[in-house]
Design a protein around this motif. Sequence first.
Motif, PDB file in Angstrom:
ATOM      1  N   LYS A  26       0.845  -1.098  -0.013  1.00 57.87           N
ATOM      2  CA  LYS A  26      -0.031   0.027  -0.059  1.00 57.87           C
ATOM      3  C   LYS A  26       0.763   1.308  -0.055  1.00 57.87           C
ATOM      4  O   LYS A  26       0.430   2.221   0.146  1.00 57.87           O
ATOM      5  N   ASP A  27       2.191   1.158  -0.374  1.00 61.00           N
ATOM      6  CA  ASP A  27       3.016   2.128  -0.223  1.00 61.00           C
ATOM      7  C   ASP A  27       3.480   2.517  -1.786  1.00 61.00           C
ATOM      8  O   ASP A  27       4.401   3.593  -1.883  1.00 61.00           O
ATOM      9  N   GLY A  58      -4.850   9.051  -0.268  1.00 60.93           N
ATOM     10  CA  GLY A  58      -4.279   8.587   0.874  1.00 60.93           C
ATOM     11  C   GLY A  58      -3.594   9.454   1.814  1.00 60.93           C
ATOM     12  O   GLY A  58      -4.057  10.574   1.506  1.00 60.93           O
ATOM     13  N   ASN A  59      -2.246   9.242   2.228  1.00 58.46           N
ATOM     14  CA  ASN A  59      -1.792  10.316   3.113  1.00 58.46           C
ATOM     15  C   ASN A  59      -0.048  10.262   2.558  1.00 58.46           C
ATOM     16  O   ASN A  59       0.358   9.242   2.075  1.00 58.46           O
ATOM     17  N   HIS A  60       0.397  11.592   2.452  1.00 62.70           N
ATOM     18  CA  HIS A  60       1.753  11.828   2.067  1.00 62.70           C
ATOM     19  C   HIS A  60       1.998  11.281   0.694  1.00 62.70           C
ATOM     20  O   HIS A  60       3.082  10.781   0.449  1.00 62.70           O
ATOM     21  N   TYR A  74       4.256   7.225  -4.497  1.00 62.89           N
ATOM     22  CA  TYR A  74       4.615   6.736  -3.412  1.00 62.89           C
ATOM     23  C   TYR A  74       3.871   7.367  -2.177  1.00 62.89           C
ATOM     24  O   TYR A  74       3.220   8.495  -2.302  1.00 62.89           O
ATOM     25  N   ASP A  76       0.923   6.566   1.514  1.00 68.16           N
ATOM     26  CA  ASP A  76       0.246   5.685   2.138  1.00 68.16           C
ATOM     27  C   ASP A  76      -1.066   5.612   1.586  1.00 68.16           C
ATOM     28  O   ASP A  76      -2.047   6.434   1.620  1.00 68.16           O
ATOM     29  N   CYS A  78      -4.546   4.589   0.429  1.00 67.35           N
ATOM     30  CA  CYS A  78      -5.873   3.944   0.982  1.00 67.35           C
ATOM     31  C   CYS A  78      -6.926   3.416  -0.085  1.00 67.35           C
ATOM     32  O   CYS A  78      -7.848   2.591   0.169  1.00 67.35           O
TER      33      CYS A  78
END
Length: 85
Positions: A26-27, A58-60, A74, A76, A78
């Motif tokens: 998930k990265d 996602g995040n970041h 790249y 996180d 989701c």
Amino acid sequence: MGRISEKLELAPDILDGATVVNLYGKDMALVENYQSIIDYSPEQIKLQGKHVKLLIQGNHLKIDRFTLDDCKIYGDICLVEYIQT
């Protein structure tokens, strides 16, 4: 299109220019056959494909590289969603 793809041993959707997403955990996501970046923020990336829009949430999130062939993302991840155009 089916006979050509069989002879070349390729999936028919690749020859038609389908947007393809390969997820690595998930990265990381590798998106092939996209046309442009529509929206880009740390929480959401939206790409335009030939037949669909692709939404990654996602995040970041960050785009590590983008070329005419692919886009490497790249963060996180989701959610990955195809949106018909």
